[in-house]
Design an enzyme around this catalytic site. Structure first.
Site, PDB file in Angstrom:
ATOM      1  N   CYS A 206     -13.019  -3.657   8.829  1.00  0.00           N
ATOM      2  CA  CYS A 206     -13.915  -3.013   9.797  1.00  0.00           C
ATOM      3  C   CYS A 206     -13.084  -2.180  10.769  1.00  0.00           C
ATOM      4  CB  CYS A 206     -14.667  -4.080  10.576  1.00  0.00           C
ATOM      5  SG  CYS A 206     -15.543  -5.228   9.510  1.00  0.00           S
TER       6      CYS A 206
ATOM      7  N   ARG B  49     -11.942   4.407   7.233  1.00  0.00           N
ATOM      8  CA  ARG B  49     -11.735   3.028   6.788  1.00  0.00           C
ATOM      9  C   ARG B  49     -12.923   2.534   5.981  1.00  0.00           C
ATOM     10  NH1 ARG B  49      -8.044   0.247  10.197  1.00  0.00           N
ATOM     11  NH2 ARG B  49      -9.171  -1.693  10.022  1.00  0.00           N
TER      12      ARG B  49
ATOM     13  N   TRP C  76     -17.364  -3.269   7.605  1.00  0.00           N
ATOM     14  CA  TRP C  76     -17.114  -3.276   6.156  1.00  0.00           C
ATOM     15  C   TRP C  76     -17.453  -4.711   5.757  1.00  0.00           C
ATOM     16  CZ3 TRP C  76     -15.821  -0.187   2.107  1.00  0.00           C
ATOM     17  CH2 TRP C  76     -15.320  -0.786   0.967  1.00  0.00           C
TER      18      TRP C  76
ATOM     19  N   ASN D   7     -13.038  -7.789  13.352  1.00  0.00           N
ATOM     20  CA  ASN D   7     -12.564  -7.308  12.048  1.00  0.00           C
ATOM     21  C   ASN D   7     -11.752  -8.449  11.443  1.00  0.00           C
ATOM     22  OD1 ASN D   7     -11.624  -5.944   9.826  1.00  0.00           O
ATOM     23  ND2 ASN D   7      -9.917  -4.987  10.923  1.00  0.00           N
ATOM     24  N   GLY D   8     -12.183  -8.961  10.289  1.00  0.00           N
ATOM     25  CA  GLY D   8     -11.446 -10.054   9.651  1.00  0.00           C
ATOM     26  C   GLY D   8     -12.406 -11.023   8.993  1.00  0.00           C
TER      27      GLY D   8
ATOM     28  N   GLU E  76      -3.740   1.239 -18.120  1.00  0.00           N
ATOM     29  CA  GLU E  76      -3.912   1.566 -16.690  1.00  0.00           C
ATOM     30  C   GLU E  76      -2.807   2.504 -16.227  1.00  0.00           C
ATOM     31  OE1 GLU E  76      -6.169   1.514 -14.717  1.00  0.00           O
ATOM     32  OE2 GLU E  76      -5.249   1.703 -12.735  1.00  0.00           O
TER      33      GLU E  76
ATOM     34  N   LYS F 290      -3.450   6.243 -14.675  1.00  0.00           N
ATOM     35  CA  LYS F 290      -2.921   6.661 -13.369  1.00  0.00           C
ATOM     36  C   LYS F 290      -2.176   7.983 -13.512  1.00  0.00           C
ATOM     37  CE  LYS F 290      -4.834   4.774 -11.044  1.00  0.00           C
ATOM     38  NZ  LYS F 290      -5.811   4.062 -11.754  1.00  0.00           N
TER      39      LYS F 290
ATOM     40  N   GLU G 176      -4.551  11.017 -14.438  1.00  0.00           N
ATOM     41  CA  GLU G 176      -5.621  11.430 -13.512  1.00  0.00           C
ATOM     42  C   GLU G 176      -5.069  12.044 -12.223  1.00  0.00           C
ATOM     43  OE1 GLU G 176      -8.246   8.584 -11.688  1.00  0.00           O
ATOM     44  OE2 GLU G 176      -6.804   6.990 -11.909  1.00  0.00           O
TER      45      GLU G 176
ATOM     46  N   HIS H   8       1.218   2.661 -36.674  1.00  0.00           N
ATOM     47  CA  HIS H   8      -0.037   3.114 -37.315  1.00  0.00           C
ATOM     48  C   HIS H   8      -0.386   4.528 -36.889  1.00  0.00           C
ATOM     49  CE1 HIS H   8      -0.681  -0.922 -38.874  1.00  0.00           C
ATOM     50  NE2 HIS H   8      -0.306  -1.362 -37.682  1.00  0.00           N
TER      51      HIS H   8
ATOM     52  N   LYS I 198     -14.483   9.752  -6.359  1.00  0.00           N
ATOM     53  CA  LYS I 198     -14.112   8.348  -6.142  1.00  0.00           C
ATOM     54  C   LYS I 198     -15.130   7.422  -6.804  1.00  0.00           C
ATOM     55  CE  LYS I 198     -11.910   4.819  -4.829  1.00  0.00           C
ATOM     56  NZ  LYS I 198     -10.728   4.437  -5.638  1.00  0.00           N
TER      57      LYS I 198
HETATM   58  C1  AGP Z   1      -9.538   4.967 -11.703  1.00  0.00           C
HETATM   59  O1  AGP Z   1      -8.357   5.306 -11.006  1.00  0.00           O
HETATM   60  C2  AGP Z   1     -10.623   6.022 -11.522  1.00  0.00           C
HETATM   61  N1  AGP Z   1     -10.831   6.320 -10.170  1.00  0.00           N
HETATM   62  C3  AGP Z   1     -11.880   5.676 -12.304  1.00  0.00           C
HETATM   63  O2  AGP Z   1     -11.513   5.434 -13.636  1.00  0.00           O
HETATM   64  C4  AGP Z   1     -12.661   4.443 -11.791  1.00  0.00           C
HETATM   65  O3  AGP Z   1     -11.935   3.269 -12.036  1.00  0.00           O
HETATM   66  C5  AGP Z   1     -13.987   4.387 -12.545  1.00  0.00           C
HETATM   67  O4  AGP Z   1     -14.729   5.557 -12.221  1.00  0.00           O
HETATM   68  C6  AGP Z   1     -14.832   3.147 -12.197  1.00  0.00           C
HETATM   69  O5  AGP Z   1     -15.168   3.179 -10.846  1.00  0.00           O
HETATM   70  P1  AGP Z   1     -15.767   1.821 -10.194  1.00  0.00           P
HETATM   71  O6  AGP Z   1     -14.716   0.795 -10.294  1.00  0.00           O
HETATM   72  O7  AGP Z   1     -16.096   2.201  -8.781  1.00  0.00           O
HETATM   73  O8  AGP Z   1     -16.989   1.453 -10.990  1.00  0.00           O
END
Ligand code: AGP
Length: 614
Positions: free
Chosen positions: A2, A27, A75, A101-102, A487, A491, A494, A510, A609
């Site tokens: 928060c 935040r 939050w 906050n906590g 993963e 990273k 993207e 393969h 996001k």
């Molecule tokens: C991951 O770095 C990306 N931002 C994207 O793949 C993300 O994980 C995916 O859109 C799922 O989002 P969510 O976890 O909010 O559902």
């Protein structure tokens, strides 16, 4: 996480509070509120679910006068985002108000004790319990507010940054902190309080960073007084702020993504807080208690997710099959929802989502729910659509994740899934007591082990320098480290726009091995474990074709060290917990390469996001 603000001085408090809350908007929050003491001694509290702008619209025709006040952006951790659960919260008599906050871990026990003493509560929050406790002590022990706060904080377990205002004392604010940040700005004849310096820096550069278990008694026109929980006076250490506003919001880091990578020791700790009790040999996950019977008799678990969250689901598959011995399927939500999947009433569908708003994941669980499955959410944003559409679940408590590339959310998701798998294994009797205990204790060590890996940042930056201009990359892993390879590849692609693929190491022969040449960097998770020798063979296959090997290995490894161009040594841990640690070097690597390539790390091109559209 928060946001809190406070003001006492000779200026009108309201505009300072509101501007401070707007400064803290980065935040993340789901509601906001302020409390003001007007010149007539009336205490006015305005609080609303929604944005700060919703609050200001609501308050525009209200009495917002007064030169002392507190403000909060919430939050949510305990209790849905709504007006009642928003801060500030009143004490029983409504003479005291507090923002927080906590997380107060033992709030339930305190609440039960206070209810027996006649207290009544309006909200579901731990915050309201704390301000009721403070007043209960103040009244029954006949203490001054400052001492009552000290006494109360000696009873609570958890993290807090609180500010309290007393209707009957317009010249004092009380602040206290443990585990959550708090800064006090010292103006010419006024004081400013905030979660970080961003709301303060435009008024004064003279600040005191309150330390854990310290209480600040802030009196208009007087020197700042600080006491610790043993009631010992502490001399305030006044510093001069050097950071500019934007840098403050990023905690001094160049990007939110880097800040969030470095927050992982804390965010993993927070995702275990109040849940992992290694000494007692217990895992407490309140959000699935009502569904333990379902888990006990489950014949199948289906993870539905997208992107990084889908990778967390792949780790979850290993964990639930290893410990709970429940068959698991991991589905891309976007595929699952259109495939007319076969779903049974005793299926458990676990939706993993940082935002809790991903359209495909939400649609997937609506489909599964309609066919009678039990829906469990593992999300980071309290009160978001997916948790609201689920029968139960566990929040990851990672705090707001601002960078589009998900980092701390992934490790928090894996942490929660690990706790869940261990707990369900215990319920099903599919894990020995000794293995269960050993895992719980090892879980406790993870934040510190992540901290150790973060110390390798300079080495990882040097590796990034060497590979930043490559056009392709391959990531390899076996077993529970295969999702880490995926993963790491996600990273890199993207945020740096380099084409990268993750593969099970054994899959090389393969097809992908045709890609190997001296231009192809191959990042391999080659930590000690059941598959170690096999991964070493895969590394030799790559080396035989002049591929470059950059390996994440267990500290002290000598064998891979002889073969690889670079090794990043991470602390040893249980094989099933390797993803929590091995992912960190890959996060840092992708971050540094993206920065070196001049990419927009926090807002990469074409990405959002939260993908709230199909
Ligand atoms: C991951 O770095 C990306 N931002 C994207 O793949 C993300 O994980 C995916 O859109 C799922 O989002 P969510 O976890 O909010 O559902």
């Amino acid at each position: 996480m928060c946001g809190i603000v406070g003001y006492i001085g000779n200026r009108e408090a309201y505009p300072i509070l509101i501007k401070g809350l707007q400064r803290l908007e980065y935040r993340g929050y789901d509601s906001a509120g302020v409390a003001l003491l007007n010149p007539s001694g009336e205490l006015n509290v305005f609080k609303k679910k929604g944005k700060v702008s919703d609050l200001t619209s609501y308050a525009k025709d209200k009495d917002i006068t007064g030169n002392i006040g507190i403000g909060h952006t919430r939050w949510a951790t305990h209790g849905e985002p709504n007006d009642v659960n928003s801060h500030p919260h009143y004490s029983q008599s409504k003479n005291l108000v507090m923002i927080h906050n906590g997380i107060i871990e033992n709030y339930n026990a305190i609440k039960e004790r206070l209810i027996k003493r006649g207290h009544t509560f309006l909200s579901q929050t731990d915050t309201e319990v704390l301000i009721h406790l403070i007043e209960d002590i103040k009244q029954h022990e006949g203490m001054k507010l400052g001492h009552a706060v000290l006494a109360a904080l000696n009873q609570v377990i958890g993290a807090y940054a609180i500010v309290i205002m007393d209707k009957n004392d317009p010249d004092t604010l009380i602040a206290a902190k443990k585990g959550s940040p708090m800064v006090i700005g010292i103006g010419n004849d006024d004081f400013f309080i905030a979660s970080d310096a961003s709301p303060i820096v435009e008024y004064t550069k003279n600040v005191v960073y309150l330390e854990d278990e310290q209480v600040a008694i802030i009196r208009r026109g007087q020197e700042l007084k600080i006491r610790n929980l043993k009631d010992k006076e502490i001399t305030p250490y006044v510093q001069e702020l050097t950071l500019e506003l934007e840098a403050i919001e990023k905690g001094g880091y160049d990007h939110f993504m880097l800040k969030e990578i470095y927050e992982q020791p804390k965010s993993v700790m927070d995702s275990m807080r109040g849940r992992l009790h290694a000494n007692e040999g217990e895992v407490k996950l309140g959000g699935i208690v009502d569904h333990e019977g379902k888990f006990k008799n489950a014949k199948r678990i289906i993870f539905v997710a997208c992107g990084t969250s889908w990778h967390a689901g792949l780790v979850g598959e290993y964990l639930f099959e290893e410990f709970a011995r429940i068959p698991v399927e991991v589905e891309y939500a976007s595929e699952f929802r259109y495939r007319n999947p076969i779903i049974y009433q005793d299926d458990i569908v676990i939706a993993i989502s940082q935002s809790g708003e991903t359209a495909d994941t939400l649609a997937a669980i609506e489909l599964a729910k309609a066919k009678g499955a039990t829906i469990i959410g593992v999300c980071n944003v309290v009160g978001s659509s997916i948790p609201r559409a689920s029968h139960g679940g566990t929040y990851t408590h990672a705090g707001p994740e601002i960078g589009v590339a998900s980092t701390k959310a992934f490790t928090a998701q894996v942490t929660v899934l690990t706790l869940m798998a261990l707990h369900i294994a215990k319920v099903r009797g599919s894990i020995t007591e000794s293995r269960y205990r050993q895992m719980l204790y090892e879980m406790e060590s993870i934040p510190n082990k992540i901290e150790q890996v973060l110390q390798l940042n300079d080495q990882i930056k040097r590796i990034a320098e060497e590979y930043k201009d490559r056009s392709n990359a391959l990531y390899l892993g076996r077993g529970v480290s295969f999702p880490v390879a995926l993963e790491g590849a996600l990273k890199l692609k993207e945020i740096s726009y380099i084409h990268a693929e993750g593969y099970p190491a054994a899959e090389m022969k393969h097809g992908p091995i045709a890609l190997i040449d001296e231009e192809m960097p191959v990042f391999v998770i080659a930590t000690k474990g059941a598959n170690y020798e096999k991964v070493v063979s895969n590394i030799q296959e790559v080396k035989a074709r002049r591929g470059n090997i950059i390996a994440v290995v267990t500290a002290g490894d000598k064998e891979v060290k002889k073969m690889a161009e670079h090794v990043v040594e991470i602390p040893e841990t249980d094989e099933t917990l390797v993803p929590l640690i091995a992912v960190v070097p890959l996060q840092l690597l992708s971050y540094h390469i993206a920065v070196m390539r001049g990419c927009n790390v926090d807002q990469p091109r074409n990405l959002a996001k939260s993908v709230t559209v199909e």
